[in-house]
Design an enzyme around this catalytic site. Structure first.
Site, short mmCIF file in Angstrom:
data_model
loop_
_atom_site.label_atom_id
_atom_site.label_comp_id
_atom_site.label_asym_id
_atom_site.label_seq_id
_atom_site.Cartn_x
_atom_site.Cartn_y
_atom_site.Cartn_z
N GLY A 228 -1.87 -12.03 18.42
CA GLY A 228 -1.49 -13.39 18.79
C GLY A 228 -0.10 -13.74 18.30
N ASN B 188 -5.30 -11.55 15.04
CA ASN B 188 -4.28 -12.50 14.57
C ASN B 188 -2.87 -11.97 14.78
OD1 ASN B 188 -6.12 -14.44 13.72
ND2 ASN B 188 -6.21 -13.67 11.62
N ASP C 297 -3.87 -12.79 3.36
CA ASP C 297 -4.93 -12.00 3.99
C ASP C 297 -4.77 -12.14 5.51
OD1 ASP C 297 -7.27 -10.98 5.07
OD2 ASP C 297 -8.58 -11.89 3.58
N TYR D 299 -15.22 1.90 8.97
CA TYR D 299 -13.80 2.23 9.10
C TYR D 299 -13.50 2.79 10.49
CZ TYR D 299 -9.23 4.27 7.98
OH TYR D 299 -7.89 4.61 7.96
N LYS E 12 2.45 -11.94 20.45
CA LYS E 12 2.57 -12.61 21.75
C LYS E 12 3.42 -13.87 21.63
CE LYS E 12 -0.32 -14.43 25.51
NZ LYS E 12 -0.07 -15.88 25.37
N GLY F 297 0.82 -1.21 0.00
CA GLY F 297 0.00 0.00 0.00
C GLY F 297 0.85 1.26 0.00
N PHE F 298 0.21 2.39 0.04
CA PHE F 298 0.88 3.68 0.01
C PHE F 298 1.85 3.84 1.19
CE2 PHE F 298 0.14 8.20 1.60
CZ PHE F 298 1.24 8.72 0.96
#
Length: 328
Positions: free
Chosen positions: A103, A100, A57, A146, A106, A11-12
């Protein structure tokens, strides 16, 4: 060599952060699923031995082999066009994706920095916005997917920090611009510059008296980098407090691009914030950080980038579904 995972690396902002950490001597694992990212943003890193890319993803289980020292979570749609078009994915990346990564942090004993946003302040009743302000957000409006994704992201991050003792950092990012932005993604700067380059009139929503404060990407990246290595776990505003009305900004763009376009006015989108200006007192005190790139300099660099795009990219429209989100 310290190892860092950057989600949203294509991404940017994610791609600029990837460049920064490679320059500083880190081994970087980039992760993106290309919903809004672009492979060309990281194509220059194909032969870099200290860069590894994983197409994934983050809302699905994440597995990284070996040691991992830092994680920067920048995987999220960030423009109105994106999160109005893919609202469920936006909510999932802020909730499931963040869970995710917490986790993973951790399990690896890694420090995690999450990219929050000035949108957690909603349409603010306090100006300028300080980190202590809780915001004025419409949870069920079209922009709520958002805003609330980011607010939840902050909450679960602080829960992991308090309950598990996880090293976490939270950056609240205000409007940022520069090369690698997607043209016509619904944000003010690429929208105006794309219209100017195509010879179209510049579209201002509402009366143009709403304000924004624009921070050049190099300044933003430096602030994020400093925050990661600070000892502060609560949210920090990183942005440029130089505020301008959208109408005045449109006139600046017309002057910069040396075009003769007019400004046309359309109805204001639902829940569009009327004021945006960060209070960066905490960043100055805590990090010794403040923006250094003047808007005139940053806008010229950004305009030169957009001018270099192909005709196909210049005329590609991403406004197809935006009209239904306009307040009637």
């Amino acid at each position: 060599m310290k190892k860092v995972l950057i989600t949203g690396a294509a991404g940017f902002l994610g791609s600029h952060l990837t460049d920064k950490f490679l320059k500083e001597g880190f081994y970087v694992i980039g992760m993106d699923n290309f919903i809004t990212g672009d492979k060309k943003n990281i194509s220059h890193l194909a032969d870099n031995p200290n860069f590894e890319f994983i197409e994934h993803d983050v809302t699905e289980y994440i597995k990284i082999e070996g040691d991992l020292h830092y994680i920067l979570h920048f995987a999220s749609p960030a423009s109105p066009i994106d999160y109005l078009k893919i609202p469920i994915q936006t909510l999932k990346v802020g909730s499931l994706g963040t869970h995710n990564l917490l986790g993973l942090a951790k399990a690896k004993n890694a420090r995690l920095l999450i990219a929050s946003t000035s949108e957690v302040y909603g349409d603010p009743l306090v100006h300028p916005q300080t980190e202590e302000y809780y915001g004025n957000v419409n949870t069920i409006g079209p922009r709520g997917v958002y805003d609330e994704a980011k607010r939840f992201q902050e909450s679960i991050t602080m829960a992991y920090h308090r309950f598990h003792g996880l090293e976490t950092r939270i950056v609240r990012i205000f409007n940022t611009y520069g090369p690698r932005m997607r043209l016509n993604d619904g944000r003010v700067i690429p929208a105006f510059m794309g219209q100017a380059l195509r010879g179209e009139d510049l579209t201002v929503f509402g009366d143009g008296m709403q304000t924004r404060s624009f921070c050049y990407v190099d300044d933003q990246v430096e602030g994020i980098y400093k925050l990661l290595f600070s000892d502060y776990s609560y949210p920090v505003n990183i942005g440029n407090p130089n505020e301008i009305t959208i109408k005045d900004f449109a006139e600046e763009i017309i002057k910069l691009t040396n075009t003769e376009q007019k400004i046309i006015y359309k109805d204001l989108p639902v829940d569009d914030p009327m004021q945006r200006q960060p209070d960066i007192s905490l960043a100055k005190k805590l990090l010794g950080w403040y923006p250094k790139v003047e808007r005139e300099e940053g806008m010229l660099k950004t305009f030169n980038y957009f001018k270099s795009l192909s005709e196909e990219e210049l005329h590609k429209s991403e406004h197809k579904d935006f009209s239904k989100h306009i307040k009637k």
